[in-house]
Design an enzyme around this catalytic site. Structure first.
Site, mmCIF file in Angstrom:
data_model
loop_
_atom_site.group_PDB
_atom_site.id
_atom_site.type_symbol
_atom_site.label_atom_id
_atom_site.label_comp_id
_atom_site.label_asym_id
_atom_site.label_seq_id
_atom_site.Cartn_x
_atom_site.Cartn_y
_atom_site.Cartn_z
ATOM 1 N N VAL A 90 -32.350 8.526 38.025
ATOM 2 C CA VAL A 90 -32.374 7.985 36.765
ATOM 3 C C VAL A 90 -33.684 7.104 36.455
ATOM 4 O O VAL A 90 -34.957 7.481 35.961
ATOM 5 C CB VAL A 90 -31.220 7.398 36.385
ATOM 6 C CG1 VAL A 90 -31.391 6.744 34.985
ATOM 7 C CG2 VAL A 90 -30.052 8.288 36.284
ATOM 8 N N CYS A 91 -33.648 5.893 37.148
ATOM 9 C CA CYS A 91 -34.579 4.992 36.937
ATOM 10 C C CYS A 91 -35.754 5.144 37.394
ATOM 11 O O CYS A 91 -36.941 4.498 37.235
ATOM 12 C CB CYS A 91 -33.996 3.654 36.972
ATOM 13 S SG CYS A 91 -32.653 3.112 35.821
#
Length: 208
Positions: free
Chosen positions: A123-124
């Site tokens: 995700v990040c």
């Protein structure tokens, strides 16, 4: 290359003059959910990266998520201690590149080679990496200083980023790339990091 000649800013490899470091969401809540790498090994590696950035004078962008919302606490103290002068940028977006303050901080470094670290890989790390690659940045995910919620999540995200053009490195490989020459007058910067790193690495629980 002469021991007295530092790498050029136009070098195709990573140098102190052409790279910047991004650190995304190394918060206790995030670290606690990582399952693709041991937590102690993860924090050892990302702290080594932060120490290298401080030692070689790289611009650093440090961001958290959800602190001002009251959902999370700030950067884990072990990492914060390696970068005491670096201000945190708190966000609400999952994709850091969609946060105006984060984007402005990266652009302000003036660097196009970005050492990318963060939690989670899928995700990040992956989201801003994919966006930044499309905008012409060279992104270097630090593979052993990031982690996902499972080995499959981490590995799939790494493959996705590599297919898009990312260039994985590791914590110690990037410090050696920044140093390049043991004959340089400032070679003790790398020696100091390695003398700190390897005793701690050897004390980690044995890997399966």
């Amino acid at each position: 290359m002469s021991g007295e000649t530092p790498p050029r800013s136009d070098d195709h490899l990573l140098t102190p003059d052409n790279a910047a470091l991004v650190l995304i969401d190394y918060q206790p809540e995030q670290v606690g959910t990582v399952a693709s790498i041991g937590h102690e090994e993860l924090m050892l590696n990302v702290t080594a990266v932060a120490r290298a950035a401080a030692a070689y004078g790289l611009p650093v962008v440090l961001t958290t998520v959800g602190v001002e919302l009251g959902a999370n606490s700030g950067t884990i103290e072990e990492l914060r201690g390696a970068l005491p002068e670096t201000e945190e940028i708190d966000r609400t977006t999952l994709n850091s590149w969609e946060d105006p303050d984060f984007r402005a901080a990266v652009e302000a470094t003036g660097r196009r080679k970005i050492l990318m670290t963060g939690l989670w890989t899928e995700v990040c790390v992956a989201f801003p990496t994919l966006d930044m690659l499309r905008e012409g940045y060279e992104i270097y995910p630090v593979a052993d200083a990031i982690g996902g919620i499972s080995p499959a999540a981490h590995d799939s995200a790494m493959q996705r980023m590599v297919h898009a053009g990312a260039r994985p490195v590791t914590a110690i490989s990037l410090t050696a790339e920044l140093q390049r020459d043991w004959g340089r007058p400032d070679a003790d910067r790398l020696r100091t990091i390695m003398r700190w790193y390897f005793p701690r690495l050897n004390d980690l629980p044995a890997r399966a």
